[in-house]
Design an enzyme around this catalytic site. Structure first.
Site, short mmCIF file in Angstrom:
data_model
loop_
_atom_site.label_atom_id
_atom_site.label_comp_id
_atom_site.label_asym_id
_atom_site.label_seq_id
_atom_site.Cartn_x
_atom_site.Cartn_y
_atom_site.Cartn_z
N HIS A 120 45.92 -47.22 -50.37
CA HIS A 120 45.66 -45.56 -49.60
C HIS A 120 45.52 -45.18 -47.87
O HIS A 120 44.86 -45.51 -47.26
CB HIS A 120 45.02 -44.67 -50.58
CG HIS A 120 44.14 -44.56 -50.53
ND1 HIS A 120 43.03 -45.02 -52.10
CD2 HIS A 120 42.97 -44.34 -49.82
CE1 HIS A 120 41.64 -44.93 -51.05
NE2 HIS A 120 41.21 -44.55 -50.12
P1 TYD Z 1 40.75 -45.00 -56.62
O1 TYD Z 1 41.06 -43.94 -55.43
O2 TYD Z 1 42.11 -45.61 -58.12
O3 TYD Z 1 39.51 -46.08 -56.10
P2 TYD Z 1 40.31 -47.26 -54.78
O4 TYD Z 1 40.63 -46.43 -53.87
O5 TYD Z 1 39.04 -47.99 -54.41
O6 TYD Z 1 41.14 -48.69 -55.46
O7 TYD Z 1 39.76 -44.14 -57.93
C1 TYD Z 1 39.38 -44.54 -58.70
C2 TYD Z 1 39.37 -43.21 -59.99
O8 TYD Z 1 38.30 -42.79 -59.76
C3 TYD Z 1 40.41 -42.43 -60.17
O9 TYD Z 1 41.10 -42.06 -61.30
C4 TYD Z 1 40.37 -41.04 -59.06
C5 TYD Z 1 37.99 -40.76 -59.88
N1 TYD Z 1 37.56 -40.59 -58.39
C6 TYD Z 1 37.25 -39.38 -58.35
O10 TYD Z 1 36.62 -39.07 -59.43
N2 TYD Z 1 36.17 -38.99 -57.63
C7 TYD Z 1 36.18 -40.47 -56.44
O11 TYD Z 1 35.36 -39.61 -55.60
C8 TYD Z 1 36.87 -41.40 -56.25
C9 TYD Z 1 36.58 -42.06 -54.99
C10 TYD Z 1 37.36 -41.71 -57.47
#
Ligand code: TYD
Length: 139
Positions: A55
């Site tokens: 992302h």
């Molecule tokens: P995600 O953004 O998919 O992680 P990555 O980019 O590392 O693959 O995040 C995983 C889950 O955690 C998603 O359901 C959103 C949640 N999340 C939060 O609630 N708060 C946060 O600060 C972050 C980074 C993720």
């Protein structure tokens, strides 16, 4: 030696290391080592060979590093794509705005720490690489 970061909006962040008989301590302090005020911190472990990240943030800035173990960070500013092995708790990578990031190739013991300039905002994410490229071309 750390490779030169070629993508835009990114740079190495160096934590200070205090090595003593009792162990190693790493520190990053606002202005001296860290370029923004921290609003949020998150850790990631227990990886499953699945890519993470994938992302762009429109406003949020981050510093990402491996507190333990290693992983491969792929960065893409829309023009240059670069893969960087992250394997030293002393060196983090600053991820500015509008920078596509992916994490992969995690060691078994990998512990990723990310510190962020903003609270979690689902609307700050661009999850589609195509949308990211389209937005850059419009600029
Ligand atoms: P995600 O953004 O998919 O992680 P990555 O980019 O590392 O693959 O995040 C995983 C889950 O955690 C998603 O359901 C959103 C949640 N999340 C939060 O609630 N708060 C946060 O600060 C972050 C980074 C993720």
């Amino acid at each position: 030696m750390n490779p030169k970061i070629k993508v835009k909006n990114s740079s190495w962040i160096k934590f200070r290391k205090f090595s003593e008989k009792k162990g190693d301590l790493f520190v990053g302090e606002l202005n001296r080592d860290l370029p923004f005020q921290i609003k949020r911190v998150f850790f990631i472990e227990n990886f499953n060979n699945l890519k993470r990240g994938q992302h762009v943030h429109k406003k949020n800035e981050e510093i990402i590093f491996a507190a333990r173990g290693s992983f491969v960070l792929t960065l893409d500013d829309g023009q240059i794509r670069q893969k960087i092995k992250i394997n030293n708790p002393r060196f983090g990578v600053y991820l500015g705005k509008n920078l596509w990031r992916e994490m992969s190739g995690f060691s078994k013991d990998c512990l990723i720490v990310s510190i962020a300039s903003r609270k979690y905002e689902a609307g700050d994410y661009v999850h589609s690489y195509e949308d990211f490229i389209r937005a850059i071309k419009k600029k």
